[in-house]
Design a protein around this motif. Structure first.
Motif, PDB file in Angstrom:
ATOM      1  N   ASP A  99       0.860  -1.182   0.000  1.00  0.00           N
ATOM      2  CA  ASP A  99       0.000   0.000   0.000  1.00  0.00           C
ATOM      3  C   ASP A  99       0.896   1.232   0.000  1.00  0.00           C
ATOM      4  O   ASP A  99       1.585   1.513   0.979  1.00  0.00           O
ATOM      5  CB  ASP A  99      -0.908  -0.011   1.226  1.00  0.00           C
ATOM      6  N   LEU A 100       0.896   1.953  -1.095  1.00  0.00           N
ATOM      7  CA  LEU A 100       1.780   3.108  -1.236  1.00  0.00           C
ATOM      8  C   LEU A 100       1.327   4.283  -0.391  1.00  0.00           C
ATOM      9  O   LEU A 100       2.128   5.165  -0.075  1.00  0.00           O
ATOM     10  CB  LEU A 100       1.844   3.533  -2.710  1.00  0.00           C
ATOM     11  N   TYR A 101       0.058   4.305  -0.054  1.00  0.00           N
ATOM     12  CA  TYR A 101      -0.465   5.434   0.717  1.00  0.00           C
ATOM     13  C   TYR A 101      -0.140   5.262   2.193  1.00  0.00           C
ATOM     14  O   TYR A 101       0.540   6.087   2.794  1.00  0.00           O
ATOM     15  CB  TYR A 101      -1.964   5.563   0.482  1.00  0.00           C
ATOM     16  N   GLY A 102      -0.582   4.177   2.772  1.00  0.00           N
ATOM     17  CA  GLY A 102      -0.192   3.832   4.139  1.00  0.00           C
ATOM     18  C   GLY A 102      -0.443   4.916   5.166  1.00  0.00           C
ATOM     19  O   GLY A 102      -1.300   5.783   5.000  1.00  0.00           O
ATOM     20  N   ASP A 103       0.345   4.863   6.237  1.00  0.00           N
ATOM     21  CA  ASP A 103       0.174   5.791   7.358  1.00  0.00           C
ATOM     22  C   ASP A 103       1.294   6.824   7.452  1.00  0.00           C
ATOM     23  O   ASP A 103       1.292   7.647   8.361  1.00  0.00           O
ATOM     24  CB  ASP A 103       0.127   5.013   8.682  1.00  0.00           C
ATOM     25  N   ASN A 104       2.232   6.769   6.535  1.00  0.00           N
ATOM     26  CA  ASN A 104       3.423   7.608   6.684  1.00  0.00           C
ATOM     27  C   ASN A 104       3.688   8.401   5.407  1.00  0.00           C
ATOM     28  O   ASN A 104       4.779   8.376   4.862  1.00  0.00           O
ATOM     29  CB  ASN A 104       4.635   6.738   7.038  1.00  0.00           C
ATOM     30  N   VAL A 105       2.658   9.089   4.931  1.00  0.00           N
ATOM     31  CA  VAL A 105       2.761   9.876   3.712  1.00  0.00           C
ATOM     32  C   VAL A 105       2.534  11.341   4.041  1.00  0.00           C
ATOM     33  O   VAL A 105       1.556  11.696   4.697  1.00  0.00           O
ATOM     34  CB  VAL A 105       1.734   9.416   2.653  1.00  0.00           C
ATOM     35  N   GLU A 106       3.447  12.188   3.608  1.00  0.00           N
ATOM     36  CA  GLU A 106       3.318  13.633   3.820  1.00  0.00           C
ATOM     37  C   GLU A 106       3.172  14.319   2.472  1.00  0.00           C
ATOM     38  O   GLU A 106       4.137  14.452   1.724  1.00  0.00           O
ATOM     39  CB  GLU A 106       4.536  14.182   4.569  1.00  0.00           C
ATOM     40  N   VAL A 107       1.946  14.716   2.142  1.00  0.00           N
ATOM     41  CA  VAL A 107       1.686  15.442   0.897  1.00  0.00           C
ATOM     42  C   VAL A 107       1.838  16.928   1.194  1.00  0.00           C
ATOM     43  O   VAL A 107       1.129  17.481   2.029  1.00  0.00           O
ATOM     44  CB  VAL A 107       0.280  15.130   0.359  1.00  0.00           C
ATOM     45  N   ASP A 108       2.750  17.578   0.494  1.00  0.00           N
ATOM     46  CA  ASP A 108       3.053  18.984   0.792  1.00  0.00           C
ATOM     47  C   ASP A 108       2.169  19.954   0.000  1.00  0.00           C
ATOM     48  O   ASP A 108       1.725  20.963   0.527  1.00  0.00           O
ATOM     49  CB  ASP A 108       4.534  19.253   0.491  1.00  0.00           C
ATOM     50  N   TYR A 109       1.939  19.645  -1.268  1.00  0.00           N
ATOM     51  CA  TYR A 109       1.019  20.436  -2.098  1.00  0.00           C
ATOM     52  C   TYR A 109      -0.086  19.492  -2.545  1.00  0.00           C
ATOM     53  O   TYR A 109       0.160  18.526  -3.249  1.00  0.00           O
ATOM     54  CB  TYR A 109       1.737  21.030  -3.313  1.00  0.00           C
ATOM     55  N   ARG A 110      -1.316  19.793  -2.125  1.00  0.00           N
ATOM     56  CA  ARG A 110      -2.424  18.870  -2.337  1.00  0.00           C
ATOM     57  C   ARG A 110      -3.519  19.529  -3.177  1.00  0.00           C
ATOM     58  O   ARG A 110      -3.782  20.721  -3.055  1.00  0.00           O
ATOM     59  CB  ARG A 110      -2.975  18.423  -0.984  1.00  0.00           C
TER      60      ARG A 110
END
Length: 314
Positions: A99-110
């Motif tokens: 799972d690429l999304y998971g719990d440890n993803v930081e999206v800076d520009y959304r």
């Protein structure tokens, strides 16, 4: 007289020793790595572009670049899309092992923050004064920067969320500004889109190595199609790059030449391009970890630092 001579010799020896130490510490001016990962698409049918970017994000983190040095620009409209039968997830393979999304993803520009203006401002450092730290590229002349872009494009242009376009001249001028403002040491620019190689044809800033997925007039093709999800989940060019990266770790001696030698036009479906005329080093001497690994080197400074100084009383 003899004492004076001995003092001068001692002082000279000490100066030479300090010079040798300084030369040793400054023998490699590369002190930090950054990654700018940009998905320029949105909407469910562009699932593969989001997965391309998230897969690259996972790879650069695994190889040692921390989130503090990664700028992730993503529409972020797939994981929680009503069509997603696996809510809160993004996969790049039908087997769904990771799972690429998971719990440890930081999206800076959304979302709608992913614009041409914000991208150019990010690269050149021309951001608003109130811009938070995670939305800034805090690189310097000791920084190697990996820039990855994916989406829908054509000859000399790349679409941003079906509402605007960036062209090859825009990115070329932005990189020249970065060089003039001492915002990088070397740049690795990689792009996966149709006619990708045209996007770096106008570059003129020094120390830039560029790699694209397809020639002028060629398409960039998707790889796996997931019937459960109902969409393609990764592009071929990005997939085969990632497949090679899985064999690389922090101790790896693989070079950029090793990566490029794996490109198979039959498997990729197009002719990847590599532009090296602006890059000062030989690909055989450029390690992948020069851009993707964690870099921890001490930089010598002659400026005094007040260690242990007491604070003034209130």
């Amino acid at each position: 007289m003899a004492c004076a001579v001995l003092t001068a010799v001692a002082a000279g020896s000490q100066a030479q020793q300090q010079q040798r130490i300084a030369e040793f510490l400054h023998s490699d001016s590369h002190t930090n790595n950054w990654a700018v990962l940009v998905c320029t698409s949105r909407f469910w049918f562009n699932y593969r572009h989001i997965a391309n970017t998230m897969s690259m994000y996972r790879t650069v983190k695994r190889m040692g670049i921390p989130d503090s040095h990664i700028i992730l620009m993503l529409a972020d409209d797939v994981a929680c899309n009503p069509r997603n039968c696996y809510p809160g997830t993004v996969y790049d393979h039908p087997q769904k092992t990771t799972d690429l999304y998971g719990d440890n993803v930081e999206v800076d520009y959304r979302g709608y923050e992913v614009t041409v203006e914000n991208f150019i401002r990010l690269l050149t450092g021309r951001v608003e004064a109130h811009t938070p730290r995670n939305k800034r590229l805090l690189s310097d002349d000791k920084s190697n920067i990996f820039i990855y872009m994916t989406g829908h494009g054509g000859e000399d242009f790349l679409k941003f969320q079906d509402s605007e376009e960036i062209n090859s001249y825009d990115i070329a001028d932005a990189m020249q500004q970065m060089w003039e403002k001492k915002r990088y040491r070397e740049i690795l620019f990689m792009i996966d889109t149709c006619q990708a190689n045209t996007m770096f044809s106008k570059f003129y800033a020094p120390n830039v190595l560029s790699i694209g997925s397809s020639r002028k007039g060629e398409n960039s093709y998707s790889h796996y199609h997931d019937r459960d999800i109902g969409a393609s989940v990764i592009d071929r060019f990005t997939y085969y790059n990632l497949e090679f990266f899985e064999s690389v770790d922090l101790s790896s001696k693989h070079t950029m030449a090793d990566l490029i030698s794996t490109y198979n036009t039959t498997l990729i479906g197009s002719h990847p391009g590599v532009r090296t005329d602006l890059f000062a080093r030989k690909l055989e001497e450029t390690y992948l970890t020069d851009f993707f690994g964690a870099v921890q080197r001490v930089e010598l400074t002659n400026e005094p630092f007040p260690i242990g100084r007491k604070r003034a009383s209130a």
